[in-house]
Write a protein that holds these residues in place. Structure first.
Motif, mmCIF file in Angstrom:
data_model
loop_
_atom_site.group_PDB
_atom_site.id
_atom_site.type_symbol
_atom_site.label_atom_id
_atom_site.label_comp_id
_atom_site.label_asym_id
_atom_site.label_seq_id
_atom_site.Cartn_x
_atom_site.Cartn_y
_atom_site.Cartn_z
ATOM 1 N N ALA A 337 0.815 -1.213 0.000
ATOM 2 C CA ALA A 337 0.000 0.000 0.000
ATOM 3 C C ALA A 337 0.852 1.268 0.000
ATOM 4 C CB ALA A 337 -0.933 0.000 1.214
ATOM 5 N N HIS A 338 2.155 1.155 0.291
ATOM 6 C CA HIS A 338 2.951 2.358 0.480
ATOM 7 C C HIS A 338 4.279 2.373 -0.260
ATOM 8 C CE1 HIS A 338 -0.125 3.303 3.327
ATOM 9 N NE2 HIS A 338 0.114 2.211 4.007
ATOM 10 N N ASP A 339 4.449 1.461 -1.182
ATOM 11 C CA ASP A 339 5.627 1.496 -2.040
ATOM 12 C C ASP A 339 5.190 1.050 -3.422
ATOM 13 O OD1 ASP A 339 8.919 1.329 -2.027
ATOM 14 O OD2 ASP A 339 7.976 -0.031 -3.465
ATOM 15 N N GLU A 340 5.576 1.855 -4.416
ATOM 16 C CA GLU A 340 5.055 1.612 -5.758
ATOM 17 C C GLU A 340 5.480 0.259 -6.320
ATOM 18 O OE1 GLU A 340 5.459 5.575 -7.567
ATOM 19 O OE2 GLU A 340 4.663 4.594 -9.359
ATOM 20 N N ARG A 341 6.771 -0.077 -6.114
ATOM 21 C CA ARG A 341 7.232 -1.350 -6.672
ATOM 22 C C ARG A 341 6.562 -2.522 -5.961
ATOM 23 N NH1 ARG A 341 13.181 0.082 -5.371
ATOM 24 N NH2 ARG A 341 11.926 0.710 -3.595
ATOM 25 N N ASP A 342 6.436 -2.385 -4.629
ATOM 26 C CA ASP A 342 5.758 -3.442 -3.874
ATOM 27 C C ASP A 342 4.303 -3.565 -4.312
ATOM 28 O OD1 ASP A 342 8.146 -3.561 -2.552
ATOM 29 O OD2 ASP A 342 7.420 -2.664 -0.681
ATOM 30 N N TYR A 343 3.722 -2.424 -4.627
ATOM 31 C CA TYR A 343 2.331 -2.421 -5.063
ATOM 32 C C TYR A 343 2.190 -3.202 -6.366
ATOM 33 C CZ TYR A 343 -2.198 -0.664 -6.629
ATOM 34 O OH TYR A 343 -3.486 -0.577 -7.070
ATOM 35 N N ASP A 344 3.104 -2.901 -7.318
ATOM 36 C CA ASP A 344 3.083 -3.606 -8.601
ATOM 37 C C ASP A 344 3.231 -5.119 -8.394
ATOM 38 O OD1 ASP A 344 2.871 -1.186 -9.846
ATOM 39 O OD2 ASP A 344 5.006 -1.039 -10.366
ATOM 40 N N PHE A 345 4.165 -5.455 -7.483
ATOM 41 C CA PHE A 345 4.453 -6.865 -7.229
ATOM 42 C C PHE A 345 3.228 -7.560 -6.626
ATOM 43 C CE2 PHE A 345 6.455 -10.435 -4.942
ATOM 44 C CZ PHE A 345 7.332 -10.908 -5.902
ATOM 45 N N ALA A 346 2.614 -6.922 -5.647
ATOM 46 C CA ALA A 346 1.451 -7.500 -4.968
ATOM 47 C C ALA A 346 0.284 -7.672 -5.940
ATOM 48 C CB ALA A 346 1.044 -6.619 -3.798
ATOM 49 N N LYS A 347 0.112 -6.692 -6.807
ATOM 50 C CA LYS A 347 -0.956 -6.762 -7.814
ATOM 51 C C LYS A 347 -0.742 -7.975 -8.707
ATOM 52 C CE LYS A 347 -4.065 -3.452 -8.225
ATOM 53 N NZ LYS A 347 -5.483 -3.815 -8.013
ATOM 54 N N LYS A 348 0.511 -8.081 -9.168
ATOM 55 C CA LYS A 348 0.827 -9.154 -10.112
ATOM 56 C C LYS A 348 0.566 -10.526 -9.492
ATOM 57 C CE LYS A 348 3.290 -11.175 -13.579
ATOM 58 N NZ LYS A 348 4.714 -11.200 -13.836
ATOM 59 N N PHE A 349 0.951 -10.692 -8.211
ATOM 60 C CA PHE A 349 0.861 -12.024 -7.607
ATOM 61 C C PHE A 349 -0.283 -12.142 -6.605
ATOM 62 C CE2 PHE A 349 5.275 -11.668 -9.058
ATOM 63 C CZ PHE A 349 5.278 -12.735 -9.930
ATOM 64 N N ASP A 350 -1.163 -11.140 -6.634
ATOM 65 C CA ASP A 350 -2.375 -11.213 -5.840
ATOM 66 C C ASP A 350 -2.075 -11.361 -4.346
ATOM 67 O OD1 ASP A 350 -5.042 -10.984 -5.775
ATOM 68 O OD2 ASP A 350 -5.454 -13.137 -5.985
ATOM 69 N N LEU A 351 -1.144 -10.545 -3.874
ATOM 70 C CA LEU A 351 -0.812 -10.548 -2.452
ATOM 71 C C LEU A 351 -1.613 -9.454 -1.753
ATOM 72 C CD1 LEU A 351 2.983 -10.936 -3.138
ATOM 73 C CD2 LEU A 351 1.580 -12.634 -1.958
ATOM 74 N N GLN A 352 -1.679 -9.570 -0.453
ATOM 75 C CA GLN A 352 -2.496 -8.645 0.335
ATOM 76 C C GLN A 352 -1.963 -7.197 0.244
ATOM 77 O OE1 GLN A 352 -2.390 -9.450 4.510
ATOM 78 N NE2 GLN A 352 -4.135 -8.103 4.946
ATOM 79 N N ILE A 353 -2.880 -6.255 0.171
ATOM 80 C CA ILE A 353 -2.485 -4.841 0.176
ATOM 81 C C ILE A 353 -3.089 -4.224 1.429
ATOM 82 C CG2 ILE A 353 -2.670 -2.620 -1.017
ATOM 83 C CD1 ILE A 353 -2.889 -4.253 -3.641
ATOM 84 N N LYS A 354 -2.239 -3.878 2.372
ATOM 85 C CA LYS A 354 -2.715 -3.494 3.691
ATOM 86 C C LYS A 354 -2.345 -2.045 3.984
ATOM 87 C CE LYS A 354 -2.340 -5.244 8.406
ATOM 88 N NZ LYS A 354 -1.489 -6.087 9.252
ATOM 89 N N ARG A 355 -3.350 -1.203 4.078
ATOM 90 C CA ARG A 355 -3.159 0.216 4.275
ATOM 91 C C ARG A 355 -2.890 0.528 5.746
ATOM 92 N NH1 ARG A 355 -5.089 4.760 0.939
ATOM 93 N NH2 ARG A 355 -3.782 6.259 1.968
#
Length: 811
Positions: A337-355
């Motif tokens: 939720a707070h780093d762009e690259r991590d966001y891209d990665f989580a989106k791609k692999f359907d990982l949790q996005i926790k604000r």
RNA sequence: GCCGAAGUGGUGGAAUUGGCAGACGCGCCGGACUCAAAAUCCGGUGAUGGCGACAUCGUGCGGGUUCAAGUCCCGCCUUCGGCACCA
């Protein structure tokens, strides 16, 4: 004037009279001018070398005429890859081709007529030089600044050899087009990171281009944050570095670099095949590719889980190639939720996005992603704290629990110096079965590079196959030992050459600190901007390390730095053999002469910009020089008549002094094109005066001409020397003082300035030099053209900028 | 991709760092000298309109700040240098 023969004449005379010998008894006036030495790969100097050396030589001559004892040495950075590659192709030994190229280049440099003191010449491939390169290695080693560790190299499995980055084209070997892999080898490193902070701080103390300092700052890449320890279910621990500890509650996965040593240990059987396949894929990608933020993220789950130390969350451990093993700890916490690259990665692999951070103003809270704000939703004492404070608070809290600490991280990495190549300085270390790694004693230096070596690729460093080199005895126990088969990065040779120059023939020491501490730092260093981050940083590191060992008393090697621009080929591209757009100076030098050629280089380009080569106007430089010669001849033919200084003489005297002032200022600033433009203007004025006619005050006119020759001397040294002789001056023109501006001659009792009405130029007015703003305003408002332009308008405001302009704002 | 620069007449490039855009050259046009040419010396030369004084436009593109922007701010485009083994 027969420029070509005049040049030969003076070059001979300069050499015979040792005009450019550095006089050590005048050390207190020393001025060390240094051009980056050249690499003798191509057989000849090209226009770019001249562009570096010609104008800088003019600068050196200018400083000499301003009373400095100039030290300007020249040498060759002679080890390196191209000579070895050439040898593999042609069979000509690197030493033979290199020494031959050097001989050619020396000839060219001498034809340039630069004021180099050749007595101090350096060739880094000679044992009397690399002996001391090895000595420096040993000093770094003794002081804990050299160590070995595993590091990847580019490996071509088909050619069975290590490749330089340059030899890898689109991920494939340039020779056989096989996909290149990264392969780990144990290699030597210099611990430049130990000086990261000082290398950063020192930038504030030196006169370097701001952009170069900015590049070094970014290269060093300081960032403060925290190291946080994560524990795996297996009990293994690893650390992540983060600048965003405030987001640690939002970790939904952890990601390791594929090269991370823990990976193999923690990968579950089920994931092993996928992980291994992915690691192989990653070994094919370059770092630049891996760091691209637009490239689609890739990664693989290891099957392992770890515990978030702040909240006990169990999160999956992945590997992904956007995490580099060489930066930080080689592991990052994934906060989608707070780093762009991590966001891209989580989106791609359907990982949790926790604000866990919301923006302070409540905006954008419905978006999945946010940068800075206030900690929230953690159910801890940190809720409500802004991210800046939160970062520190959380790391300190973890520190108490032994799970983290505040940490300053640098992007800068230790310097890998091992090269699996022949043509370089051998590493002075031997390996003994009993004693292990042993330094070669200083008395046994140099570790001589053998001549007869097979350097065709065979999967090992070329020296490894040379038994007479490899087999030696252990200096400690006297038993059998093997030498290190690698050679040193050529940047090692070039990181201390400026220390060797002033004491170039010392066979007892690398340099005598007595001399070096007086001669250094280099006062003006000139070379290409492409060295901003590597050579220039390495040289600073060496200086600081040798200082801490007690050899040097200064902190920075290069007090002042200038980058010349690049002369491109006529097609606008960088000169290269493959493009066939290399401009050789030789044809121009033999046709127009060295002086005309260097003057053209100085006048036709902005020195720090460079640009595409074009010979348009080359002839006009010769015409200008002939024009100078004609007016010199005219002055010689005159009697020494004297009359009083009339308006004409005063006007010319003004130009003369203005020219002296501007040429001096511009030359100091390496603004050669404008300096020469001012001289041209001066010549134009001399011709106008000559047309008057000038006989009436020939003495004054002759003085002006003498000034002209001196002004020109740094830029066209041979011609100036010849003109000086013609005029009956003593040898050498370079032992004379550069003209000094008489400020009194520049005082005018009135001057012209522009008047604008609503920012449009309407008139020019002449005002007394000492007029105050009110007087200027009155003169402006009373001007007829101004009156016309303001007719029927209300004057709102009058802006008076003395010496510049007047702007009348109307409605 | 990231870091650092650059973009101004037909052309190479100037511009006192926010103050007369185009210095100085090249090229081009004209004049003088010459029987003529070359060389040389002198003058003109950003674009558009006007016989003219003059007016309008003009520093990669689009906005903005300011009495005033090539220069400062925001957003683009293009080119170049570096990205750790070319040196």
């Amino acid at each position: 004037m027969d420029f070509i023969n005049v040049e030969k004449k003076w070059q001979k005379k300069w050499e015979e009279s040792k005009l450019y010998s550095f006089d050590k008894s005048k050390m207190k006036d020393k001025y060390y001018v240094l051009e980056m030495f050249s690499y003798p790969s191509g057989a000849k100097l090209h226009a770019g070398h001249w562009y570096n050396y010609g104008p800088t030589d003019s600068y050196a001559r200018f400083m000499r005429m301003n009373g400095k004892e100039v030290f300007q040495p020249m040498g060759f950075d002679a080890f390196g890859l191209p000579a070895e590659n050439y040898a593999i192709k042609s069979g000509i030994h690197p030493q033979d081709s290199t020494l031959k190229n050097i001989a050619t280049m020396e000839g060219q440099l001498k034809a340039m007529g630069a004021s180099f003191d050749w007595d101090y010449e350096i060739k880094t491939c000679m044992p009397d030089y690399y002996k001391w390169t090895q000595w420096i290695f040993l000093q770094l080693y003794k002081n804990g600044l050299a160590y070995r560790k595993e590091a990847p190299v580019n490996w071509c499995p088909s050619c069975n050899t290590v490749l330089a980055n340059e030899q890898v084209v689109d991920g494939a070997c340039e020779r056989c087009h096989t996909t290149v892999l990264r392969k780990n080898l144990t290699q030597w490193f210099f611990k430049i990171t130990q000086y990261a902070e000082e290398l950063l701080q020192g930038l504030d103390t030196i006169d370097w281009p701001e952009k170069t300092k900015a590049m070094q700052r970014n290269w060093i890449g300081k960032s403060s944050g925290g190291e946080i320890e994560f524990e795996l279910e297996s009990g293994d621990k690893f650390k992540v570095f983060t600048t965003r500890a405030d987001t640690v509650f939002g970790v939904s996965y952890v990601i390791l670099a594929p090269e991370h040593p823990l990976v193999d240990k923690i990968t579950t059987d089920a994931q092993k095949a996928a992980v291994d396949a992915y690691k192989l894929e990653c070994s094919k990608a370059s770092e630049i590719e891996r760091l691209s933020t637009t490239r689609e993220k890739t990664g693989v789950f290891t099957g392992a889980y770890c515990i978030n130390p702040v909240n006990g969350d169990k999160v999956p451990v992945w590997i992904g190639d956007y995490v580099l093993y060489s930066y930080g700890t080689g592991a990052v916490m994934g906060v989608a939720a707070h780093d762009e690259r991590d966001y891209d990665f989580a989106k791609k692999f359907d990982l949790q996005i926790k604000r866990v951070v919301k923006s302070a103003d409540g905006k954008n809270d419905d978006l999945p992603f946010c940068d800075y704000g206030v900690i929230c939703n953690t159910g801890t004492q940190f809720d409500g704290i802004t991210s800046q404070e939160g970062k520190i608070a959380i790391v300190k809290w973890l520190e108490e629990k032994n799970q983290g600490q505040l940490k300053t991280n640098y992007r800068l990495r230790d310097w890998l110096i091992s090269r699996q190549r022949y043509w370089g300085a051998p590493i002075p270390i031997v390996y003994c079965d009993k004693c292990g790694e042993v330094a070669v004693p200083e008395k046994d230096l140099p570790v001589q590079l053998p001549y007869n070596v097979e350097f065709k690729p065979n999967g090992k460093s070329p020296l490894a196959s040379c038994e007479e080199f490899m087999n030696t005895t252990c200096p400690k126990c006297g038993g059998k030992a093997r030498r290190d088969p690698d050679t040193m990065d050529t940047f090692v040779c070039s990181s201390w050459y400026f220390l060797r120059y002033p004491d170039a023939h010392n066979d007892k020491m690398a340099f005598d600190p007595e001399i070096i501490n007086k001669m250094l730092p280099v006062d003006k260093y000139v070379g290409g901007a492409e060295h901003a981050c590597m050579h220039l940083l390495y040289a600073r590191f060496f200086t600081k390390a040798l200082r801490d060992m007690g050899y040097l008393k200064f902190d920075e090697p290069f007090k002042s730095l200038v980058h010349q621009g690049t002369i491109l080929g006529p097609d606008g591209f960088k000169m290269s053999k493959s493009r066939g757009n290399i401009i050789s100076p030789d044809d121009y030098v033999s046709k127009f002469g060295s002086d005309a050629f260097r003057l053209y280089l100085m006048f036709g380009f902005s020195y720090i910009e460079g640009g595409p080569w074009s010979a348009t106007g080359m002839e006009s430089i010769t015409k200008f020089l002939e024009r100078v010669e004609r007016i010199v001849d005219k002055s010689i033919s005159l009697n020494n008549s004297v009359t009083k200084m009339d308006a004409e003489e005063k006007a010319l005297n003004y130009t003369r002094n203005y020219t002296i002032k501007r040429v001096s200022e511009d030359t100091k600033a390496f603004s050669f094109n404008t300096a020469i433009a001012r001289i041209m203007e001066y010549v134009n004025d001399l011709y106008k005066y000559d047309n008057l006619p000038c006989e009436k005050n020939a003495k004054f006119f002759k003085e002006c001409i003498e000034n002209l020759v001196l002004l020109l001397a740094p830029f066209v040294p041979h011609i100036a020397e010849e003109l000086n002789e013609k005029m009956g001056g003593t040898y050498s023109v370079f032992d004379k003082a550069y003209p000094v501006c008489d400020e009194k001659a520049l005082v005018k009792d009135e001057y012209e300035l522009a008047v604008q009405v609503n920012s449009r130029m309407k008139a020019k007015i002449v005002v007394p030099s000492d007029a105050d703003n009110k007087t200027i305003e009155d003169i402006a408002l009373n001007n007829d053209l101004v009156k016309n332009a303001t007719q029927g308008l209300n004057i709102v405001k009058v802006i008076v900028i003395p010496k510049r302009l007047v702007n009348i704002v109307c409605k």
